[in-house]
Enzyme design. Structure first.
Site, mmCIF file in Angstrom:
data_model
loop_
_atom_site.group_PDB
_atom_site.id
_atom_site.type_symbol
_atom_site.label_atom_id
_atom_site.label_comp_id
_atom_site.label_asym_id
_atom_site.label_seq_id
_atom_site.Cartn_x
_atom_site.Cartn_y
_atom_site.Cartn_z
ATOM 1 N N HIS A 92 2.282 -7.046 3.742
ATOM 2 C CA HIS A 92 3.658 -6.578 3.582
ATOM 3 C C HIS A 92 4.591 -7.755 3.327
ATOM 4 O O HIS A 92 4.595 -8.738 4.074
ATOM 5 C CB HIS A 92 4.127 -5.829 4.828
ATOM 6 C CG HIS A 92 5.535 -5.308 4.709
ATOM 7 N ND1 HIS A 92 5.866 -4.297 3.825
ATOM 8 C CD2 HIS A 92 6.688 -5.683 5.302
ATOM 9 C CE1 HIS A 92 7.171 -4.059 3.911
ATOM 10 N NE2 HIS A 92 7.695 -4.890 4.790
ATOM 11 N N SER A 93 5.385 -7.672 2.256
ATOM 12 C CA SER A 93 6.376 -8.681 1.895
ATOM 13 C C SER A 93 5.683 -10.037 1.723
ATOM 14 O O SER A 93 4.797 -10.161 0.892
ATOM 15 C CB SER A 93 7.486 -8.706 2.948
ATOM 16 O OG SER A 93 8.648 -9.322 2.446
ATOM 17 N N MET A 94 6.063 -11.063 2.480
ATOM 18 C CA MET A 94 5.362 -12.340 2.362
ATOM 19 C C MET A 94 3.864 -12.160 2.544
ATOM 20 O O MET A 94 3.048 -12.834 1.908
ATOM 21 C CB MET A 94 5.896 -13.339 3.399
ATOM 22 C CG MET A 94 5.223 -14.709 3.333
ATOM 23 S SD MET A 94 5.649 -15.820 4.705
ATOM 24 C CE MET A 94 4.577 -15.162 6.007
ATOM 25 N N SER A 121 2.487 -4.472 -0.387
ATOM 26 C CA SER A 121 3.622 -3.678 0.104
ATOM 27 C C SER A 121 4.911 -4.490 0.130
ATOM 28 O O SER A 121 4.930 -5.637 0.595
ATOM 29 C CB SER A 121 3.286 -3.180 1.520
ATOM 30 O OG SER A 121 4.415 -2.650 2.175
#
Length: 249
Positions: A92-94, A121
């Protein structure tokens, strides 16, 4: 699973038919995925990556480099994947960037039989380099961004002592984001599922869809109600989408 420095078994999930290794966002920890782990049990064993500088690793120096994080996770995955059970990554993200780089190491220039799918994500494809939001510096800017995106409780952000505890990891993660650059031409051979919130302020569905260019296998897109941390409110819906995609792998 034996002792691991970087990887945690989430909750009471047992050895399901498939395992999924989850990589958290900047400033995040493995427990971000606790709800998803419960929703996917018992078919999917969820493992969370614990970066240094947070929770049970809070005394350790955070890592300021995406590639170094990926190398550390990849090193520990060797023993984990030795039983031949299929494995997926969820970032997710990073964490999507760390998962992508770990997947590239796992492939090692050869077709990867171990990795069945990458779930990317809340993150634009890394083709264009750092995003504007990755280049923030200074605690004031970073705290403003944390407020804007959500994901960190107001009780935490309103407590100076708690803020002082989380900021070293947040600073390090944003330095890692600001200096990250994808190796030109890097690509996977596993299917990719892209997940995003329809109101995410830092990635549009069009930007997220560019993950399609980073694998030779099929790519699918799932858009959920909510913002950058849509997963917190859509746990059951995300679990259903993950389970469906894993069954199709």
């Amino acid at each position: 699973m034996g002792s691991s420095h970087w990887i945690r078994r989430m909750g009471a999930t047992g050895p399901g038919d498939i395992r999924m290794v989850c990589f958290p966002h900047a400033g995040g920890s493995s427990t971000f995925f606790a709800g998803l782990a419960r929703a996917l049990a018992p078919e999917v064993e969820v493992l969370g990556v614990q970066y240094p500088g947070r929770q049970d690793r809070h005394r350790e120096q955070p890592v300021e480099d995406i590639a170094r994080m990926a190398e550390a996770v990849h090193e520990e995955l060797g023993a984990l994947l030795s039983d031949g059970r299929p494995c997926a990554f969820f970032g997710h993200s990073m964490g999507a960037l760390v998962a992508f780089e770990t997947a590239l190491l796992l492939r090692g220039g050869q077709p990867s039989k171990e990795l069945t799918r990458l779930f990317a994500s809340g993150r634009a494809a890394p083709l264009a380099g750092p995003r504007p939001g990755d280049l923030l510096s200074g605690d004031k800017e970073l705290l403003t961004e944390l407020h804007r995106l959500g994901g960190v409780g107001k009780d935490v952000l309103g407590d100076p002592e708690l803020v002082s505890m989380i900021m070293p990891a947040v600073r390090a993660d944003y330095r890692a984001l600001a200096t990250y650059g994808m190796t030109p031409g890097a690509a996977l051979d596993c299917p990719v599922t892209v997940l995003t919130g329809e109101a995410d302020p830092i990635v549009s569905p069009e930007e997220a869809a560019q993950w399609q260019g980073l694998t030779s296998a099929p790519t699918e897109m799932r858009v959920f109600p909510g913002g950058h941390f849509y997963l917190q409110d859509q746990v059951q819906q995300v679990a259903a989408a993950v389970r469906e995609s894993l069954l199709a792998s």
